[in-house]
Write a protein that holds these residues in place. Structure first.
Motif, short mmCIF file in Angstrom:
data_model
loop_
_atom_site.label_atom_id
_atom_site.label_comp_id
_atom_site.label_asym_id
_atom_site.label_seq_id
_atom_site.Cartn_x
_atom_site.Cartn_y
_atom_site.Cartn_z
N UNK A 1 -17.64 28.05 70.95
CA UNK A 1 -19.05 28.46 71.10
C UNK A 1 -19.46 28.59 72.56
N UNK A 2 -18.64 28.04 73.46
CA UNK A 2 -19.02 28.06 74.88
C UNK A 2 -18.58 29.37 75.54
N UNK A 3 -19.23 29.70 76.64
CA UNK A 3 -18.87 30.91 77.38
C UNK A 3 -17.45 30.79 77.93
N UNK A 4 -16.66 31.80 78.07
CA UNK A 4 -17.03 33.19 77.79
C UNK A 4 -16.75 33.62 76.35
N UNK A 5 -16.15 32.74 75.53
CA UNK A 5 -15.82 33.17 74.16
C UNK A 5 -17.10 33.33 73.33
N UNK A 6 -18.02 32.38 73.45
CA UNK A 6 -19.35 32.45 72.82
C UNK A 6 -19.28 32.96 71.37
N UNK A 7 -18.36 32.44 70.60
CA UNK A 7 -18.19 32.97 69.24
C UNK A 7 -18.30 31.87 68.19
N UNK A 8 -19.31 31.02 68.34
CA UNK A 8 -19.62 30.02 67.32
C UNK A 8 -21.11 29.77 67.44
N UNK A 9 -21.83 29.96 66.34
CA UNK A 9 -23.29 30.02 66.49
C UNK A 9 -24.03 28.94 65.71
N UNK A 10 -23.31 28.12 64.93
CA UNK A 10 -23.95 26.99 64.25
C UNK A 10 -22.87 25.95 63.99
N UNK A 11 -23.24 24.68 64.12
CA UNK A 11 -22.28 23.60 63.86
C UNK A 11 -23.09 22.34 63.58
N UNK A 12 -22.91 21.76 62.42
CA UNK A 12 -23.75 20.62 62.04
C UNK A 12 -22.93 19.35 61.79
N UNK A 13 -21.97 19.42 60.91
CA UNK A 13 -21.17 18.23 60.62
C UNK A 13 -19.86 18.67 60.01
N UNK A 14 -18.93 17.74 59.82
CA UNK A 14 -17.61 18.12 59.31
C UNK A 14 -17.72 18.73 57.92
#
Ligand SMILES: Cc1ncc(C[n+]2csc(CCOP(=O)(O)OP(=O)(O)O)c2C)c(N)n1
Length: 604
Positions: free
Chosen positions: A389-402
């Motif tokens: 989810x972090x730059x530069x990949x930026x390809x994860x937009x939600x994450x809550x729990x396992x």
């Protein structure tokens, strides 16, 4: 199987982390079974237990709920058993645990590692609130490795005497700090064997209403009497008797650093149920008393509810984050205590900021690169791959729990039709932990989205523990692994593709077909974790500066081995550079370079 370490004779002095002390105490004091699921800060407990010789069995389970269920079965068979997990793991295990709490079984110690400051966690919960005031379970809260060791012995004893699960609540600082431990006498415990006990072990509503719920509460007064006299609760005298501090866990160590022998301290090694008579006496003797505890005002609220006149607690100490000697000193000074800020607290050693990132050669990188290019709406999960989810990949937009990724993607796909694909990404360990059931439900209900299982054949984020997708157990025995493709097909998913996690073209092709599929599709992106020593590709790449056009496409794969060189193109753009000490030759950058400027090091 690795050679196991012998339990040292009683009286041996060792320097141990809290986690090692916990494991050694379990082995020394008759533990028959250790089960759990990895999670910082508690992961090393079972790893250490598996290395100690003895008659105990040590196993990673697929998740915390199954670990607790196995542990409660062992307890019903009269064994001594520990179940280890991090704080959020206790949420997963809550269902069996809360009902089991109302039965009379013994030998069960739940070890929970809380993470104040959320160093390696999605939140910072206070297990004392959950397991104490909600589940009504006794809680021990050690401050250092010796106390962890001694508390484990007490926990088994309390569990057997009061026929209740006991919670050993640790925190990151206690788990990971090394302090001396004097070892005790070996206790051998032989499981008494399993005997059916219908009224006790079947929590039918009728059984629960008649016997169980009241007995759960009736156990508490006896536990209070225990807390009133146990040596787990002790007083340190001080030269300023008008002041007093009630504290527990690692806060005690900070208080001691600040207050030394000047302020009387009531140290609670057992924090639920509380010895309120003893606390009232302490406050009577030391009228200016504060409660110093990390996270929630767990002790403070109960003390105030009993109308014991303390100066306060959270009025002086924060409710969020880890305490330190400096924070404790500030709080005590604000409360009017005659203490000074310790010199160590005044001058913290500045560290170099190093934001987390996927490792060079991480097999998750290429998948996130493709997801970024597809502009997918990515619902993520917990693991190394959350860093996608972090730059530069930026390809994860939600994450809550396992395990939440698949459910979240299914929810969005059910009510909305985004313009770009809906994708869930989940690691192999997390999929086996809690991803199977949501995928089963999504396939059944007819969702339209793609699940990417990032199979690096390990539970990487917590230190490389095996899971059922791996051919060895925690104790090192060979075992058949669960094949993820077979498993996913058995759930009814028809569109399943397995790709090489380093192959950008293959991943692109599989993802394009998967998102076009009318229904739930699965792509398994497979490559072993680059940190597994036997799996490394020892090939090093280099940027050929004669060919590099300074487009920085390789930089966009977000590999820490790639940076910008001093050399520039004719247009003044800096060319790329690959650090040969970091590169392991995964070739992802090489595959995306539009001018083939990335070549084998030896080739230049
Ligand atoms: C309920 C719960 N249990 C344990 C953890 C600790 N934890 C964080 S990520 C993770 C698993 C990561 O393994 P995997 O899904 O295979 O991904 P990888 O890190 O290997 O990429 C675990 C156990 C947690 N965050 N939540």
């Amino acid at each position: 199987m690795a050679t196991r370490l012998q339990i040292p004779p009683a009286g041996t002095r060792l320097l141990l982390t809290g986690n090692q002390a916990c494991a050694l105490a379990a082995a020394t004091f008759g533990c028959n079974l250790g089960v759990g699921y990895p999670g910082t800060p508690s992961s090393e407990i079972l790893e250490a237990l598996a290395m100690i010789a003895g008659t105990h069995t040590t196993q990673w389970e697929t998740n915390e709920k199954t670990a607790v269920e196995k542990a409660l079965g062992a307890s019903m068979a009269g064994a001594r058993v520990i179940a280890t997990m991090k704080h959020v793991g206790a949420n997963v295990a809550a269902d069996p645990l809360l009902s089991f709490a109302s039965t009379f079984n013994s030998g069960f110690v739940l070890v929970v590692g809380d993470d104040p400051g959320a160093h390696s966690s999605q939140n910072e919960q206070d297990t004392r609130m959950f397991m104490g005031l909600f589940a009504n379970l006794p809680i021990l809260a050690p401050s250092d490795s010796q106390e962890v060791y001694d508390s484990m012995r007490s926990a088994f004893e309390i569990s057997e005497r009061f026929k209740t699960p006991v919670v050993l609540r640790l925190t990151t600082n206690v788990c990971h700090s090394e302090t001396p431990v004097f070892t005790g006498e070996l206790t051998v415990h032989t499981p008494t064997g399993y005997v059916n006990n219908f009224p006790n072990n079947v929590v039918l509503p009728a059984n629960f209403r008649k016997l169980r719920h009241r007995s759960l509460h009736e156990r508490l007064p006896a536990l209070v009497e225990y807390a009133e006299t146990t040596p787990l609760v002790r007083e340190d005298s001080g030269t300023h008797p008008e002041f007093g501090i009630i504290t527990e866990g690692v806060a005690y160590a900070h208080v001691k650093e600040v207050a030394g022998d000047t302020i009387p301290i009531l140290k609670l090694g057992m924090v639920f149920p509380l010895p309120l008579r003893r606390i009232a006496r302490f406050v009577h003797d030391h009228p200016k008393t504060v409660v110093c505890e990390e996270l929630e005002p767990f002790i403070e609220l109960q003390v105030k509810a009993d109308s014991i006149p303390i100066l306060g607690g959270k009025a002086f100490f924060p409710r969020e984050g880890e305490l330190s000697a400096g924070i404790v000193a500030n709080g005590l000074i604000a409360a009017g205590f005659p203490v000074e800020k310790p010199s160590t607290a005044a001058a913290p050693i500045p560290g170099v900021p190093r934001p987390p990132t996927l490792c060079p050669g991480c097999p998750h990188r290429a998948t996130f690169y493709v997801l970024n290019r597809m502009k997918a709406n990515v619902f993520g999960d917990i693991g190394c791959y959350t860093l996608g989810g972090l730059e530069p990949l930026s390809a994860l937009h939600a994450c809550i729990c396992m395990g939440a990724s698949i459910g979240m993607a299914a929810g969005v796909a059910t009510v909305a039709k985004p313009d770009t694909p809906v994708v869930a990404v989940i690691g192999d360990s997390t999929f086996l932990h809690s991803g199977i059931t949501p995928l089963l439900g999504a396939r059944w209900n007819g969702g339209e989205f793609t699940v990417v299982i990032l199979d690096n054949a390990i539970t990487a984020m917590t230190g490389g523990q095996p899971n059922p997708g791996v051919e060895r157990t925690l104790e090192g025995s060979a075992t058949p692994k669960t094949d993820l493709e077979t498993l996913v097909r058995a759930l009814g998913v028809e569109q399943v593709t397995v790709v090489d996690g380093y192959d950008v073209g293959q991943i692109k092709e599989a993802m394009t077909a998967a998102v076009a599929h009318p229904g739930v599709s699965v792509v398994i992106s497979r490559k072993p974790c680059a940190l597994m020593p036997t799996k490394r590709h020892y090939k090093v790449l280099k940027v050929d500066h004669g060919t590099c056009i300074g487009c920085h496409t390789c930089v966009k794969v977000g590999c820490p081995a790639i940076s910008l060189a001093d050399e520039v193109t004719e247009k003044g753009r800096r060319k790329s550079y690959i650090d040969p000490r970091a590169c392991i030759g995964c070739t992802v950058c090489q595959q995306v370079c539009p001018v083939h400027a990335i070549v084998d090091l030896e080739a230049v």
